[in-house]
Design a protein around this motif. Structure first.
Motif, short mmCIF file in Angstrom:
data_model
loop_
_atom_site.label_atom_id
_atom_site.label_comp_id
_atom_site.label_asym_id
_atom_site.label_seq_id
_atom_site.Cartn_x
_atom_site.Cartn_y
_atom_site.Cartn_z
N ARG A 12 0.99 -1.70 -0.13
CA ARG A 12 0.06 0.05 -0.46
C ARG A 12 0.78 1.10 0.01
O ARG A 12 0.30 1.83 -0.93
N LEU A 13 1.21 1.27 0.36
CA LEU A 13 2.55 2.31 0.74
C LEU A 13 3.28 2.49 -0.48
O LEU A 13 3.59 3.75 -1.02
N GLU A 14 3.72 1.63 -1.04
CA GLU A 14 4.62 1.40 -2.44
C GLU A 14 3.25 2.16 -3.75
O GLU A 14 4.30 3.33 -4.39
N ARG A 15 2.58 1.65 -3.45
CA ARG A 15 1.09 2.21 -4.63
C ARG A 15 0.99 3.56 -3.52
O ARG A 15 0.60 4.45 -5.04
N ALA A 16 0.51 4.21 -2.70
CA ALA A 16 1.40 5.02 -2.77
C ALA A 16 1.99 6.23 -2.73
O ALA A 16 1.81 7.59 -3.27
N LEU A 17 3.05 5.39 -2.59
CA LEU A 17 4.60 6.56 -3.17
C LEU A 17 4.50 6.93 -4.39
O LEU A 17 4.83 7.76 -5.71
N SER A 18 3.78 6.10 -5.48
CA SER A 18 4.06 5.59 -6.55
C SER A 18 2.69 6.40 -6.54
O SER A 18 3.15 7.37 -8.43
N ARG A 19 1.38 6.84 -6.33
CA ARG A 19 1.24 8.26 -7.09
C ARG A 19 1.29 9.93 -6.60
O ARG A 19 0.77 10.54 -6.44
N ILE A 20 1.58 9.42 -5.31
CA ILE A 20 2.58 10.92 -5.23
C ILE A 20 3.67 10.98 -6.45
O ILE A 20 3.60 12.51 -6.99
N ALA A 34 2.44 26.45 -2.78
CA ALA A 34 1.74 25.19 -1.05
C ALA A 34 2.12 24.07 -1.57
O ALA A 34 1.90 23.16 -0.84
N LEU A 35 1.13 23.56 -2.38
CA LEU A 35 0.47 22.28 -2.29
C LEU A 35 1.86 21.43 -2.61
O LEU A 35 1.70 20.46 -2.16
N ALA A 36 2.85 21.97 -3.60
CA ALA A 36 4.28 21.35 -3.65
C ALA A 36 4.77 20.73 -2.48
O ALA A 36 5.11 20.09 -1.96
N ALA A 37 4.51 22.10 -1.73
CA ALA A 37 5.57 21.66 0.06
C ALA A 37 4.76 20.52 1.21
O ALA A 37 5.18 20.37 1.00
N ARG A 38 2.92 20.36 0.72
CA ARG A 38 2.90 20.04 0.95
C ARG A 38 2.18 18.44 0.54
O ARG A 38 2.82 17.84 1.29
N HIS A 39 3.40 18.28 -0.96
CA HIS A 39 3.75 16.68 -1.49
C HIS A 39 4.80 16.75 -0.35
O HIS A 39 5.08 15.33 -0.62
N GLU A 40 5.80 17.29 -0.73
CA GLU A 40 6.98 16.95 -0.72
C GLU A 40 6.80 16.54 1.02
O GLU A 40 7.44 15.52 1.37
N ALA A 41 6.16 17.20 1.69
CA ALA A 41 6.13 16.57 4.01
C ALA A 41 5.63 15.74 2.84
O ALA A 41 5.40 14.90 3.65
N LEU A 42 4.34 15.88 2.35
CA LEU A 42 3.84 13.86 2.97
C LEU A 42 4.54 12.88 2.41
O LEU A 42 5.15 11.83 2.84
N LYS A 43 5.89 12.96 1.33
CA LYS A 43 6.25 12.30 0.29
C LYS A 43 7.09 11.87 1.62
O LYS A 43 7.81 10.68 1.37
N ALA A 44 8.15 12.85 2.29
CA ALA A 44 8.99 12.37 3.31
C ALA A 44 8.29 11.80 4.44
O ALA A 44 8.86 10.70 5.19
N GLU A 45 6.95 12.09 5.13
CA GLU A 45 6.55 10.99 6.10
C GLU A 45 6.12 10.49 5.34
O GLU A 45 6.49 8.57 6.05
N MET A 46 5.65 9.73 4.28
CA MET A 46 5.63 8.43 3.45
C MET A 46 7.04 7.30 3.83
O MET A 46 6.89 6.43 3.87
N LYS A 47 8.51 8.44 2.94
CA LYS A 47 9.70 7.29 3.79
C LYS A 47 9.90 7.10 4.80
O LYS A 47 10.34 5.74 4.97
#
Length: 62
Positions: A12-20, A34-47
């Protein structure tokens, strides 16, 4: 059973990262900082979540 749950969670995490990552291209085109910053924060959280799961797997193996 626990390993199966971990494997499913990793999937599930790998699929989410792929979507991100796929959405990242759209973010670059939109220019919404702002959206790009949220994206980066979410990506870091997923990692971090993946690192945590990886650590759990390593502890179970030993």
């Amino acid at each position: 059973m626990d390993n199966e749950r971990v494997i499913l969670a990793i999937g599930r995490l790998e699929r989410a990262l792929s979507r991100i990552e796929s959405a990242n291209g759209a973010l670059k085109n939109d220019g919404d900082a702002a959206l790009a910053a949220r994206h980066e924060a979410l990506k870091a959280e997923m990692k971090q979540a993946i690192r945590t799961i990886d650590g759990m797997i390593k502890r179970q193996e030993h």
